[in-house]
Write a protein that holds these residues in place. Structure first.
Motif, short mmCIF file in Angstrom:
data_model
loop_
_atom_site.label_atom_id
_atom_site.label_comp_id
_atom_site.label_asym_id
_atom_site.label_seq_id
_atom_site.Cartn_x
_atom_site.Cartn_y
_atom_site.Cartn_z
N GLY A 117 -11.41 -5.85 6.94
CA GLY A 117 -10.73 -4.97 7.89
C GLY A 117 -9.22 -5.09 7.82
N ILE A 118 -8.72 -6.34 7.66
CA ILE A 118 -7.27 -6.54 7.57
C ILE A 118 -6.71 -5.88 6.32
N LYS A 119 -7.42 -6.04 5.20
CA LYS A 119 -6.96 -5.44 3.95
C LYS A 119 -6.99 -3.92 4.03
N GLU A 120 -8.01 -3.37 4.68
CA GLU A 120 -8.08 -1.92 4.86
C GLU A 120 -6.89 -1.43 5.69
N ALA A 121 -6.61 -2.16 6.79
CA ALA A 121 -5.48 -1.77 7.64
C ALA A 121 -4.17 -1.87 6.88
N ARG A 122 -4.02 -2.94 6.09
CA ARG A 122 -2.79 -3.11 5.30
C ARG A 122 -2.67 -2.01 4.24
N SER A 123 -3.79 -1.63 3.65
CA SER A 123 -3.76 -0.55 2.64
C SER A 123 -3.33 0.77 3.27
N CYS A 124 -3.57 0.91 4.55
CA CYS A 124 -3.22 2.14 5.28
C CYS A 124 -1.82 2.09 5.87
N LEU A 125 -0.95 1.24 5.33
CA LEU A 125 0.39 1.09 5.89
C LEU A 125 1.12 2.43 5.98
N PHE A 126 1.18 3.15 4.86
CA PHE A 126 1.87 4.44 4.89
C PHE A 126 1.14 5.40 5.82
N TYR A 143 -2.86 5.08 -0.06
CA TYR A 143 -3.94 4.18 0.38
C TYR A 143 -4.72 3.64 -0.82
N ILE A 144 -5.09 4.50 -1.76
CA ILE A 144 -5.88 4.06 -2.91
C ILE A 144 -5.08 3.08 -3.77
N ILE A 145 -3.79 3.34 -3.95
CA ILE A 145 -2.94 2.45 -4.73
C ILE A 145 -2.84 1.07 -4.08
N GLN A 146 -2.62 1.04 -2.76
CA GLN A 146 -2.50 -0.23 -2.06
C GLN A 146 -3.83 -0.99 -2.08
N ALA A 147 -4.94 -0.26 -1.86
CA ALA A 147 -6.25 -0.91 -1.85
C ALA A 147 -6.58 -1.49 -3.22
N TRP A 148 -6.15 -0.83 -4.27
CA TRP A 148 -6.44 -1.30 -5.62
C TRP A 148 -5.87 -2.70 -5.84
N LEU A 152 -4.74 -4.93 -3.28
CA LEU A 152 -5.14 -5.92 -2.28
C LEU A 152 -6.59 -6.36 -2.46
N PHE A 153 -7.45 -5.43 -2.89
CA PHE A 153 -8.86 -5.76 -3.08
C PHE A 153 -9.17 -6.17 -4.51
N ASP A 154 -8.15 -6.20 -5.37
CA ASP A 154 -8.34 -6.55 -6.78
C ASP A 154 -9.45 -5.69 -7.39
N LEU A 155 -9.33 -4.37 -7.21
CA LEU A 155 -10.39 -3.46 -7.61
C LEU A 155 -10.57 -3.41 -9.12
N ARG A 156 -11.84 -3.34 -9.52
CA ARG A 156 -12.21 -3.09 -10.90
C ARG A 156 -13.35 -2.08 -10.90
N ILE A 157 -13.35 -1.21 -11.88
CA ILE A 157 -14.35 -0.14 -11.96
C ILE A 157 -15.23 -0.35 -13.18
N ARG A 158 -16.52 -0.34 -12.97
CA ARG A 158 -17.49 -0.48 -14.05
C ARG A 158 -18.23 0.84 -14.27
N HIS A 159 -18.47 1.15 -15.55
CA HIS A 159 -19.21 2.35 -15.95
C HIS A 159 -18.53 3.63 -15.44
N HIS A 160 -17.22 3.65 -15.58
CA HIS A 160 -16.48 4.88 -15.25
C HIS A 160 -16.78 5.92 -16.32
N PRO A 161 -16.91 7.19 -15.95
CA PRO A 161 -17.14 8.22 -16.98
C PRO A 161 -15.93 8.36 -17.89
N PRO A 162 -16.09 8.95 -19.06
CA PRO A 162 -14.94 9.19 -19.94
C PRO A 162 -13.81 9.88 -19.18
N HIS A 163 -12.59 9.44 -19.42
CA HIS A 163 -11.46 9.94 -18.65
C HIS A 163 -11.29 11.46 -18.80
#
Length: 279
Positions: A31-40, A139-144, A146-157
């Protein structure tokens, strides 16, 4: 203070937690990380709700909101909460969103309107409006991070880019050749069916389907839209006499827009390196 908070939130050293204590602690940090990601998002919409409709110091409300949005955005860059490359992506969201606003509010379409006067209105749309779309990208940039996001099995760009372009185009073309959002949603479902987002609320990796993330983000944008129309920032035709809830069908539209936003963010160089595309 924000730098210290971010250092603490991204500290993934193992914790000696188990059972309900771990569950509660991870939920709290999530919840804290979500709130921080929503700073803007939080600061921008705080300005939306706090600035009186009559404006401030003789300056129209929409003009004050533009100044506030610019100040928040550049403060985030100055404080190194966003990089210049990330600012470029956020600016692209602004341009894309503003173009959509101009089309939707035009006399021929009239999907919604901005009733108040302002100096910074262009083609009937206040310039601050693009920041509502940029807020999703921020929000997506900040969450990426703070949550150390990684994406598996992403479709071809290339395929992800095509579906994102078609989603954006449908917001314009459905007024003339029919609404194909559900066909596009089905295509997105097929593309991202195996895609998983790995995130770290505390010190352990957790997983969830990326499609679920798109739907959840779309839902919260729909809630924010209801609040904004309640405060009269903009109005749909059915809200001109008295406020009523935004149709739940907008939730699907926002979820598809999140797919497009995610695709833009995913092409940032430092983000793309954390995306696994199966061969």
């Amino acid at each position: 203070m924000l730098a210290a908070l971010d250092d603490h939130l991204t500290d993934d050293r193992p914790r000696t937690l188990a059972g309900w204590r771990r569950a509660v602690t991870e939920f709290l940090y999530f919840g804290i990380k979500e709130a921080r990601s929503c700073l803007f998002v939080g600061l921008f919409f705080a300005a939306v709700f706090l600035v009186p409709r009559a404006g401030l110091f003789g300056i129209a409300r929409y003009d004050v909101l533009l100044v506030a949005a610019l100040a928040i955005q550049f403060a985030m860059v100055a404080m190194k909460l966003e990089t210049w490359d990330e600012l470029k992506a956020v600016s692209l969201f602004h341009v894309v969103g503003f173009a959509l606003e101009v089309f939707k509010t035009s006399g021929a379409i009239g999907s919604w309107s901005y009733p108040d006067a302002a100096v910074t209105k262009v083609f009937g749309v206040p310039l601050f409006a693009g920041f509502m779309y940029a807020a999703v990208g921020s929000y997506i940039i900040q969450a990426w991070r703070l949550f150390d996001l990684r994406i598996r099995h992403h479709p071809p760009h290339a395929l992800a880019a095509i579906i994102a372009i078609l989603i954006y185009a449908n917001f314009f073309t459905h007024h003339y050749i029919g609404d194909y959002r559900w066909y596009l949603a089905a295509c997105a479902l097929g593309l991202y069916a195996r895609t998983t987002v790995i995130f770290r609320p505390l010190d352990r990796d957790r997983r969830m389907p990326l499609l679920l993330a798109f739907v959840l983000i779309g839902f919260f944008i729909w809630l924010a839209e209801n609040i904004s129309t309640f405060f009269g920032v903009w109005r749909y035709p059915n809200q001109l006499g008295a406020w009523s809830a935004v149709h739940v069908g907008k939730w699907s539209a926002w979820s598809l827009l999140v797919v497009m936003t995610f695709t833009i963010v995913a092409n940032l160089k430092h983000v793309k390196a954390r995306i696994h595309v199966p061969e």
